[in-house]
Design a protein around this motif. Structure first.
Motif, PDB file in Angstrom:
ATOM      1  N   GLU A 166      67.048  44.541  62.409  1.00 52.82           N
ATOM      2  CA  GLU A 166      66.216  43.747  63.324  1.00 52.82           C
ATOM      3  C   GLU A 166      64.742  43.864  62.985  1.00 52.82           C
ATOM      4  O   GLU A 166      63.997  42.878  63.036  1.00 52.82           O
ATOM      5  CB  GLU A 166      66.474  44.198  64.768  1.00 52.82           C
ATOM      6  N   LEU A 167      64.299  45.072  62.624  1.00 51.09           N
ATOM      7  CA  LEU A 167      62.895  45.258  62.255  1.00 51.09           C
ATOM      8  C   LEU A 167      62.584  44.535  60.964  1.00 51.09           C
ATOM      9  O   LEU A 167      61.509  43.925  60.819  1.00 51.09           O
ATOM     10  CB  LEU A 167      62.574  46.754  62.141  1.00 51.09           C
ATOM     11  N   HIS A 168      63.497  44.589  60.019  1.00 45.07           N
ATOM     12  CA  HIS A 168      63.332  43.875  58.751  1.00 45.07           C
ATOM     13  C   HIS A 168      63.108  42.386  59.011  1.00 45.07           C
ATOM     14  O   HIS A 168      62.165  41.768  58.486  1.00 45.07           O
ATOM     15  CB  HIS A 168      64.591  44.090  57.897  1.00 45.07           C
ATOM     16  N   GLN A 169      63.955  41.822  59.837  1.00 48.92           N
ATOM     17  CA  GLN A 169      63.853  40.397  60.163  1.00 48.92           C
ATOM     18  C   GLN A 169      62.560  40.081  60.909  1.00 48.92           C
ATOM     19  O   GLN A 169      61.905  39.073  60.641  1.00 48.92           O
ATOM     20  CB  GLN A 169      65.059  39.985  61.011  1.00 48.92           C
TER      21      GLN A 169
ATOM     22  N   ILE B 144      55.165  47.860  53.013  1.00 47.35           N
ATOM     23  CA  ILE B 144      56.590  47.706  53.325  1.00 47.35           C
ATOM     24  C   ILE B 144      57.154  46.555  52.498  1.00 47.35           C
ATOM     25  O   ILE B 144      58.217  46.675  51.874  1.00 47.35           O
ATOM     26  CB  ILE B 144      56.795  47.476  54.829  1.00 47.35           C
ATOM     27  N   PHE B 145      56.432  45.436  52.447  1.00 47.34           N
ATOM     28  CA  PHE B 145      56.865  44.297  51.638  1.00 47.34           C
ATOM     29  C   PHE B 145      56.924  44.672  50.157  1.00 47.34           C
ATOM     30  O   PHE B 145      57.866  44.293  49.449  1.00 47.34           O
ATOM     31  CB  PHE B 145      55.906  43.114  51.821  1.00 47.34           C
ATOM     32  N   LEU B 146      55.925  45.411  49.667  1.00 50.97           N
ATOM     33  CA  LEU B 146      55.933  45.828  48.265  1.00 50.97           C
ATOM     34  C   LEU B 146      57.163  46.688  47.962  1.00 50.97           C
ATOM     35  O   LEU B 146      57.777  46.554  46.888  1.00 50.97           O
ATOM     36  CB  LEU B 146      54.658  46.605  47.933  1.00 50.97           C
ATOM     37  N   GLY B 147      57.525  47.557  48.894  1.00 46.08           N
ATOM     38  CA  GLY B 147      58.720  48.368  48.712  1.00 46.08           C
ATOM     39  C   GLY B 147      59.970  47.516  48.628  1.00 46.08           C
ATOM     40  O   GLY B 147      60.856  47.750  47.788  1.00 46.08           O
ATOM     41  N   TRP B 148      60.049  46.502  49.482  1.00 50.84           N
ATOM     42  CA  TRP B 148      61.215  45.605  49.455  1.00 50.84           C
ATOM     43  C   TRP B 148      61.263  44.796  48.166  1.00 50.84           C
ATOM     44  O   TRP B 148      62.336  44.519  47.630  1.00 50.84           O
ATOM     45  CB  TRP B 148      61.178  44.664  50.662  1.00 50.84           C
ATOM     46  N   ILE B 149      60.105  44.421  47.650  1.00 46.99           N
ATOM     47  CA  ILE B 149      60.046  43.676  46.391  1.00 46.99           C
ATOM     48  C   ILE B 149      60.536  44.544  45.239  1.00 46.99           C
ATOM     49  O   ILE B 149      61.305  44.092  44.373  1.00 46.99           O
ATOM     50  CB  ILE B 149      58.621  43.146  46.150  1.00 46.99           C
ATOM     51  N   ALA B 150      60.108  45.804  45.205  1.00 48.85           N
ATOM     52  CA  ALA B 150      60.598  46.725  44.173  1.00 48.85           C
ATOM     53  C   ALA B 150      62.108  46.894  44.280  1.00 48.85           C
ATOM     54  O   ALA B 150      62.824  46.945  43.258  1.00 48.85           O
ATOM     55  CB  ALA B 150      59.890  48.075  44.304  1.00 48.85           C
ATOM     56  N   GLU B 151      62.616  46.989  45.507  1.00 50.76           N
ATOM     57  CA  GLU B 151      64.058  47.103  45.715  1.00 50.76           C
ATOM     58  C   GLU B 151      64.786  45.872  45.178  1.00 50.76           C
ATOM     59  O   GLU B 151      65.848  45.982  44.563  1.00 50.76           O
ATOM     60  CB  GLU B 151      64.361  47.261  47.208  1.00 50.76           C
ATOM     61  N   LYS B 152      64.212  44.691  45.422  1.00 54.32           N
ATOM     62  CA  LYS B 152      64.818  43.442  44.975  1.00 54.32           C
ATOM     63  C   LYS B 152      64.925  43.413  43.452  1.00 54.32           C
ATOM     64  O   LYS B 152      65.934  42.967  42.886  1.00 54.32           O
ATOM     65  CB  LYS B 152      63.971  42.265  45.463  1.00 54.32           C
TER      66      LYS B 152
END
Length: 340
Positions: free
Chosen positions: A122-125, A148-156
């Protein structure tokens, strides 16, 4: 050496602004460390012990996530001009780029009701549902969501949670053997806040968003020791044989914001040192009461670790005192500094 800075640190403890401080001054290969005060006041007094783990909060951004992102840029897997939407398609604004996130000029704003009660999904969304406001590109506004977005981009790109990537690509290569996102023994950790909801927070991340997002949070979550952060600074200051990617010194000391006037580099904030000649230093702080300063031109640095949120947050009076200590340090280090 650094007598005035050390005196100011001790005053910070003696007047009750913080329970205790672990600190280090780096001058090339010479390192002076110290600790003063307590690590816990609640439920009982505990004197500060050497090389305890601190929740370093937003230092996670520059020690960890920044280095992972710069490695991706160095490897050609990511560009500073890439759009966030290219990697996070649920993000609706096509203007925001990697550079905007790194320099906190994305202008991302928004209110998330009951944020701390949401699940990770839910927090992600909800974070991806925030929007870009009037400060886009015009003003540096520090915000966790950028990293937080940069971390998600690295994960992607790499297929693993950002905190796993930080461990594999930064902590292990640098030999930061005590640093971790999951402390095994809470007694080895300096406690943070006594929360009305969570009780005494010790050995678990203090930051509410990191507490929910866990291994997918690139803005906070790292626990580190004085020795490990000295290792990090010494590696950065040496600029030789870096096991992690970093931009050239002149790039890191340049204002990387779109208007080049916001005193922000890649991840790091910029400070002006006046002596021995005017030049820039880099620094970053963490909400829990931590900060790092590095002068890449004179090969000097300072590590400051406290738990200013213990037993109660946010402890606003700490901020002015912290800034005064930084200014005192900049003045004292100049007496032994030379441009290299």
């Amino acid at each position: 050496m650094y007598e005035k800075t050390i005196e100011a640190i001790k005053d910070l403890v003696n007047d009750g602004t913080v329970p205790g401080v672990s600190y280090a001054f780096i001058d090339d290969e010479q390192v002076r460390t110290g600790l003063y005060g307590a690590e816990a006041l609640v439920p009982g007094y505990e004197p500060l012990k050497a090389n305890q783990l601190y929740d370093v909060a937003s230092l996670t951004k520059v020690v960890g996530t920044l280095n992972v992102i710069l490695q991706l840029v160095d490897a050609g897997k990511l560009s500073l001009t890439d759009r966030v939407q290219d990697y996070l398609p649920n993000w609706q604004d096509t203007r925001v780029t990697i550079r905007h996130l790194l320099t906190h000029t994305s202008g991302i704003v928004g209110y998330i009701p009951h944020r701390d009660k949401l699940t990770a999904s839910e927090l992600h969304q909800a974070l991806l549902g925030m929007h870009v406001g009037e400060n886009f590109e015009r003003k540096m506004v520090y915000s966790d969501v950028n990293f937080i977005f940069l971390g998600w981009i690295a994960e992607k790109i790499l297929g693993e949670p950002i905190q796993t990537l930080i461990t594999k690509k930064v902590l292990i290569p640098l030999g930061m053997k005590d640093s971790t996102f999951q402390p095994a023994d809470p007694t080895q950790c300096v406690p943070t806040e006594v929360s009305p909801i969570r009780g005494l927070i010790r050995g678990v991340v203090h930051d509410p968003k990191a507490f929910v997002l866990k291994s997918s949070c690139g803005s906070a979550g790292l626990f580190s020791t004085l020795n490990d952060l000295v290792t990090f600074e010494q590696t950065m200051l040496s600029r030789e044989n870096l096991p992690v990617a970093q931009p050239e010194k002149r790039a890191l000391l340049a204002d990387q914001t779109p208007l080049h006037e916001q005193w922000r580099s890649f991840g790091w904030a910029l400070l002006q040192a006046k002596l021995p000649v005017p030049h820039r230093c880099i620094w970053h702080s963490g909400f829990t009461g931590t900060f790092l300063i590095m002068d890449l031109q004179t090969h000097q640095g300072m590590v400051f670790l406290s738990n200013r949120v213990h037993p109660k947050a946010p402890n606003e009076p700490f901020l002015a005192r912290r800034n005064a200590i930084i200014n005192t340090y900049l003045g004292e280090k100049s007496s032994v500094a030379r441009i290299k």
